[in-house]
Write a protein that holds these residues in place. Structure first.
Motif, PDB file in Angstrom:
ATOM      1  N   ARG A 116       1.023  -1.147   0.587  1.00 16.90           N
ATOM      2  CA  ARG A 116       0.283   0.459  -0.312  1.00 16.90           C
ATOM      3  C   ARG A 116       0.979   1.210  -0.118  1.00 16.90           C
ATOM      4  N   ASN A 117       1.955   1.291   0.488  1.00 16.11           N
ATOM      5  CA  ASN A 117       3.002   2.130   0.469  1.00 16.11           C
ATOM      6  C   ASN A 117       3.917   2.141  -0.808  1.00 16.11           C
ATOM      7  N   ARG A 118       3.610   3.105  -1.913  1.00 21.40           N
ATOM      8  CA  ARG A 118       4.395   3.247  -2.690  1.00 21.40           C
ATOM      9  C   ARG A 118       5.211   3.252  -3.311  1.00 21.40           C
ATOM     10  N   PHE A 121       6.383  -0.378  -2.506  1.00 23.69           N
ATOM     11  CA  PHE A 121       5.757  -1.539  -3.544  1.00 23.69           C
ATOM     12  C   PHE A 121       6.604  -1.436  -4.793  1.00 23.69           C
ATOM     13  N   ARG A 274      -2.094   1.373 -12.377  1.00 27.79           N
ATOM     14  CA  ARG A 274      -2.115   2.712 -11.435  1.00 27.79           C
ATOM     15  C   ARG A 274      -3.671   2.669 -10.644  1.00 27.79           C
ATOM     16  N   TRP A 277      -3.721  -0.624  -8.165  1.00 25.69           N
ATOM     17  CA  TRP A 277      -2.830   0.006  -7.433  1.00 25.69           C
ATOM     18  C   TRP A 277      -4.118   0.689  -6.309  1.00 25.69           C
ATOM     19  N   ASN A 281      -4.364  -2.126  -3.292  1.00 27.37           N
ATOM     20  CA  ASN A 281      -3.322  -1.778  -2.438  1.00 27.37           C
ATOM     21  C   ASN A 281      -3.139  -1.317  -1.180  1.00 27.37           C
ATOM     22  N   LYS A 282      -4.114   0.062  -1.912  1.00 26.13           N
ATOM     23  CA  LYS A 282      -4.719   0.408  -0.157  1.00 26.13           C
ATOM     24  C   LYS A 282      -6.189  -0.389   0.388  1.00 26.13           C
TER      25      LYS A 282
END
Length: 380
Positions: A116-118, A121, A274, A277, A281-282
């Motif tokens: 979740r943290n870009r 990631f 994008r 994600w 992911n978040k």
């Protein structure tokens, strides 16, 4: 091309495959079933020899630890401790099995925060791609020993993790190995006449809730989570094959062209990586409920969400947070990044965009959620 031609084409031309194997396949009454581990390594090594990049998502750490301890696992600390004991044994088994074929395996343990943290990631992306450049076989599991006990901060199961790894490594195919022969049209435990589906051609329209229920005794998922994962990767244009890991040499048979398991056809209109994600992911921090007109504009006309269409705001979140978008019945129709905090949205909901400056003193965005930052029909 029909789904059978598509299946043959993908299996023949795939360059990178994510394979997920569940606890029910890997473990028996005495812990890890080394016969299964060795057969899997044998087949994946053969795939690797043909030039395929292979990424393995493997469950089994907690189950393996539980067998070693020979005691009941009753809570989160016990589960995490059992995972710590079992994970080393699981990786040792794979390392030895792949080593017989001259293959280098690599352990990757992930938590949801890692994806979740870009920045993290991208670190994971770089690690995976370097390992694959080196022709290593990454073996991935959730890091249960340190994963937060809060449900929203965990992947939930390795099916969800597998779908996220498909996006991370840009895989061409997801193979999900389970204890069943595939997806049945009804629960085979309750209906002896249930039939295994050869293909799911439009998973976006499939009622997953009514199709399957329950989970395996050794794992945390079930057919529901496998179909949810398949629905996610279908949005990327990636197909899924759900097959029985209990059948001998099932991977070899799949890549020899044998028609087994259930093939899930990917969607024709794919989403960007994008958006994938952002959506998966978040973790959503809150929700906005919209009226019927706004729901129609979003779903049928591809519009952005304006403050005028919002009827309720739930949760506490700031500008840029991921939020669920609910229809009038409370059903999720999508997720998106909010241009406003929950407090500001409560002030401007139901109002025209031209009124935002009058209420807030400034109007940085006419939209509550811009279409470019929204994914509808999200499989969450």
């Amino acid at each position: 091309m029909d789904w059978k031609e598509q299946k043959q084409h993908v299996i023949k031309d795939a360059k990178r495959v994510v394979i997920k194997v569940g606890s029910a396949v890997l473990t028996g009454p005495d812990g890890l079933d080394m016969r299964v581990v060795n057969r899997l390594a044998d087949q994946m090594a053969a795939m690797h020899d043909r030039g395929l990049d292979v990424v393995l998502i493997s469950s089994g750490a907690v189950a393996a630890g539980r067998r070693v301890l020979d005691t009941a696992i009753t809570g989160v600390p016990e589960r995490q401790a059992a995972s710590a004991i079992g994970q080393s044994r699981l990786m040792h088994a794979y390392d030895e099995a792949f080593g017989r074929y001259g293959k280098v395996s690599a352990q990757i343990l992930l938590t949801r925060d890692d994806l979740r943290n870009r920045g993290r990631f991208l670190n994971a992306w770089n690690t995976f791609h370097k390992l694959l450049d080196w022709k290593a076989i990454p073996i991935v599991n959730e890091n249960d020993t340190i994963a937060d006990a809060v449900k929203e901060l965990k992947f939930g199961d390795n099916d969800a993790l597998a779908s996220l790894v498909v996006n991370l490594v840009h895989a061409d195919l997801l193979i999900n190995m389970t204890s069943a022969s595939g997806v049945y049209d009804s629960n085979p435990d309750q209906n002896p006449d249930a039939e295994c589906l050869q293909c799911i051609e439009d998973i976006s329209c499939m009622d997953i809730d009514s199709t399957c229920d329950g989970k395996t005794s050794a794992g945390t998922g079930g057919m529901y989570s496998k179909l949810l994962a398949a629905r996610r990767v279908a949005q990327l244009g990636v197909p899924t094959l759900i097959v029985s890991g209990a059948e001998r040499y099932v991977l070899e048979r799949v890549f020899s062209g044998e028609d087994i398991g259930t093939w899930v056809v990917p969607e024709h209109e794919t989403i960007s990586r994008r958006k994938f994600w952002l959506a998966y992911n978040k973790v959503p921090d809150g929700s906005v409920k919209v009226d019927a007109g706004a729901a129609k504009a979003l779903v049928w006309h591809g519009k952005s969400l304006l403050p005028a269409g919002i009827v309720a705001v739930e949760g506490s979140f700031g500008h840029g947070a991921l939020v669920r978008v609910l229809d009038g019945s409370g059903d999720v129709i999508g997720v998106g990044l909010s241009n406003y905090s929950d407090e500001d949205l409560r002030e401007i909901m139901g109002r025209r965009s031209s009124e935002i400056e009058q209420v807030l003193g400034a109007c940085p965005y006419p939209e509550a959620i811009h279409r470019d930052n929204m994914l509808l029909d999200a499989a969450i």
